[in-house]
Design a protein around this motif. Structure first.
Motif, PDB file in Angstrom:
ATOM      1  N   GLU A 139       0.809  -1.213   0.000  1.00 44.81           N
ATOM      2  CA  GLU A 139       0.000   0.000   0.000  1.00 44.81           C
ATOM      3  C   GLU A 139       0.841   1.261   0.000  1.00 44.81           C
ATOM      4  N   PHE A 140       1.905   1.276   0.809  1.00 45.86           N
ATOM      5  CA  PHE A 140       2.630   2.518   1.030  1.00 45.86           C
ATOM      6  C   PHE A 140       4.032   2.561   0.414  1.00 45.86           C
ATOM      7  N   ASP A 176       1.275  17.963   2.030  1.00 48.32           N
ATOM      8  CA  ASP A 176       2.187  17.513   0.978  1.00 48.32           C
ATOM      9  C   ASP A 176       3.635  17.868   1.320  1.00 48.32           C
ATOM     10  N   ARG A 177       3.847  19.030   1.919  1.00 47.52           N
ATOM     11  CA  ARG A 177       5.194  19.434   2.292  1.00 47.52           C
ATOM     12  C   ARG A 177       5.774  18.496   3.358  1.00 47.52           C
ATOM     13  N   PHE A 178       4.946  18.115   4.327  1.00 49.22           N
ATOM     14  CA  PHE A 178       5.399  17.149   5.335  1.00 49.22           C
ATOM     15  C   PHE A 178       5.755  15.817   4.677  1.00 49.22           C
ATOM     16  N   VAL A 179       4.882  15.337   3.799  1.00 46.39           N
ATOM     17  CA  VAL A 179       5.111  14.044   3.145  1.00 46.39           C
ATOM     18  C   VAL A 179       6.374  14.081   2.300  1.00 46.39           C
ATOM     19  N   GLN A 180       6.601  15.174   1.605  1.00 47.80           N
ATOM     20  CA  GLN A 180       7.791  15.324   0.758  1.00 47.80           C
ATOM     21  C   GLN A 180       9.069  15.048   1.551  1.00 47.80           C
ATOM     22  N   THR A 181       9.084  15.504   2.796  1.00 49.21           N
ATOM     23  CA  THR A 181      10.277  15.365   3.631  1.00 49.21           C
ATOM     24  C   THR A 181      10.331  14.038   4.359  1.00 49.21           C
ATOM     25  N   HIS A 182       9.168  13.537   4.815  1.00 44.44           N
ATOM     26  CA  HIS A 182       9.172  12.445   5.790  1.00 44.44           C
ATOM     27  C   HIS A 182       8.637  11.115   5.271  1.00 44.44           C
ATOM     28  N   GLN A 183       8.221  11.034   3.997  1.00 40.87           N
ATOM     29  CA  GLN A 183       7.722   9.759   3.488  1.00 40.87           C
ATOM     30  C   GLN A 183       8.733   8.624   3.618  1.00 40.87           C
ATOM     31  N   PRO A 184      10.059   8.836   3.440  1.00 42.92           N
ATOM     32  CA  PRO A 184      11.000   7.722   3.594  1.00 42.92           C
ATOM     33  C   PRO A 184      10.972   7.067   4.971  1.00 42.92           C
ATOM     34  N   TYR A 185      10.441   7.766   5.975  1.00 43.49           N
ATOM     35  CA  TYR A 185      10.390   7.187   7.317  1.00 43.49           C
ATOM     36  C   TYR A 185       9.465   5.976   7.375  1.00 43.49           C
ATOM     37  N   LEU A 186       8.495   5.878   6.469  1.00 48.57           N
ATOM     38  CA  LEU A 186       7.582   4.745   6.494  1.00 48.57           C
ATOM     39  C   LEU A 186       8.325   3.428   6.320  1.00 48.57           C
ATOM     40  N   ARG A 187       9.352   3.418   5.466  1.00 52.08           N
ATOM     41  CA  ARG A 187      10.122   2.187   5.285  1.00 52.08           C
ATOM     42  C   ARG A 187      10.906   1.860   6.550  1.00 52.08           C
ATOM     43  N   LEU A 188      11.489   2.872   7.189  1.00 52.82           N
ATOM     44  CA  LEU A 188      12.197   2.642   8.444  1.00 52.82           C
ATOM     45  C   LEU A 188      11.239   2.125   9.519  1.00 52.82           C
ATOM     46  N   ARG A 189      10.033   2.671   9.541  1.00 56.41           N
ATOM     47  CA  ARG A 189       9.059   2.246  10.539  1.00 56.41           C
ATOM     48  C   ARG A 189       8.656   0.794  10.325  1.00 56.41           C
TER      49      ARG A 189
END
Length: 280
Positions: A139-140, A176-189
């Motif tokens: 999904e993500f 969108d600005r938050f996601v632009q910066t922090h989306q890679p954290y989902l893989r770490l999580r």
């Protein structure tokens, strides 16, 4: 708002009507998950698992629902003025406290079943956890970066829209600005969740002494910093700081109607929680 969304996620419920209609059947739903994830043996093991779920539900009704009601009421009061970083730290702290309380009690009630799990049941549990992780990744984390960011942003927008109503374009830009910066954290999580699952399964396979297993498992599952590397702790703090900043910006941009909608929903949740707490 974020803390309340997360707490409702713990209940498997969404929306005021689902709290009222679904909470009375939460023990049935939880027992269904237990049967799906570990397939308890008919007879004594199944009966113990069912009793544990019923005890947990009763404890949750008596002890946790009043705390949820107080949290919702306090959050609604705080929304009467502009939120501060201290308000968000309070929400995060309340969420962690309630989450850890639930995990500790769930592990305590489940312990007679957990120490008797057979190798094939643990293998089943491991398989089901892997399937859920794969679902999250599909999904993500599938597709290119643009697709991953779009999916994450749409999920956040949907959660926030449910609380405040239709978002304005400037508010979508903040998300969108938050996601632009922090989306890679989902893989770490996801990787961190998989690590904790591996460690929990290893504990369950190795330790059959309930007195030894209970505190170690409750800490591992309830305190997300347990066992994390320094790098992961730092990444988690950056994500928390980022999402706090996003919510502060969103709160400052809220219209009067959006603020009133959020306050109304919080107060309705408080009423529902208080009512459910005294029902039998």
């Amino acid at each position: 708002m974020l803390g309340l969304v997360s707490l409702l996620g713990l209940l498997g419920l969404q929306g005021c009507s689902m709290v009222t209609l679904g909470y009375g059947h939460l023990d049935t739903f939880t027992l269904y998950l237990v049967r799906d994830y570990i397939q308890p043996e008919p007879g004594a093991q199944y009966n113990e698992a069912r009793s544990a779920v019923q005890r947990l539900h009763q404890w949750h009704r008596q002890r946790e629902l009043p705390a949820y009601a107080a949290l919702a009421t306090e959050a609604a009061q705080r929304l009467e003025r502009p939120l501060t970083p201290e308000d968000l730290r309070w929400i995060w702290g309340q969420f962690r406290e309630r989450y850890q309380s639930l995990v500790r009690q769930a592990v305590r009630e489940a312990m007679p079943t957990l120490v008797q799990l057979a190798p094939d049941q643990l293998a089943r549990l491991e398989q089901r956890l892997a399937e859920e992780n794969e679902k999250f990744a599909r999904e993500f984390l599938s597709g290119d970066t643009a697709r991953q960011r779009r999916v994450y942003s749409e999920r956040l927008q949907s959660q926030i829209d449910d609380w405040v109503g239709s978002l304005e374009r400037t508010q979508i830009v903040i998300i969108d600005r938050f996601v632009q910066t922090h989306q890679p954290y989902l893989r770490l999580r996801l990787e961190d969740r998989q690590r904790r699952q591996r460690e929990a399964l290893a504990l369950l396979r190795r330790e059959r002494n309930a007195a030894e297993l209970l505190p170690r498992l409750a800490t591992l599952l309830g305190d997300q910093d347990t066992g994390r590397s320094d790098e992961m702790r730092a990444a988690a703090r950056r994500w928390e700081d980022g999402i706090a900043q996003m919510y502060l910006e969103l709160e400052r941009s809220m219209t009067r109607e959006q603020r009133q909608r959020a306050q109304t929903r919080l107060r309705r949740f408080a009423d529902d929680f208080n009512r459910l707490a005294i029902e039998r």
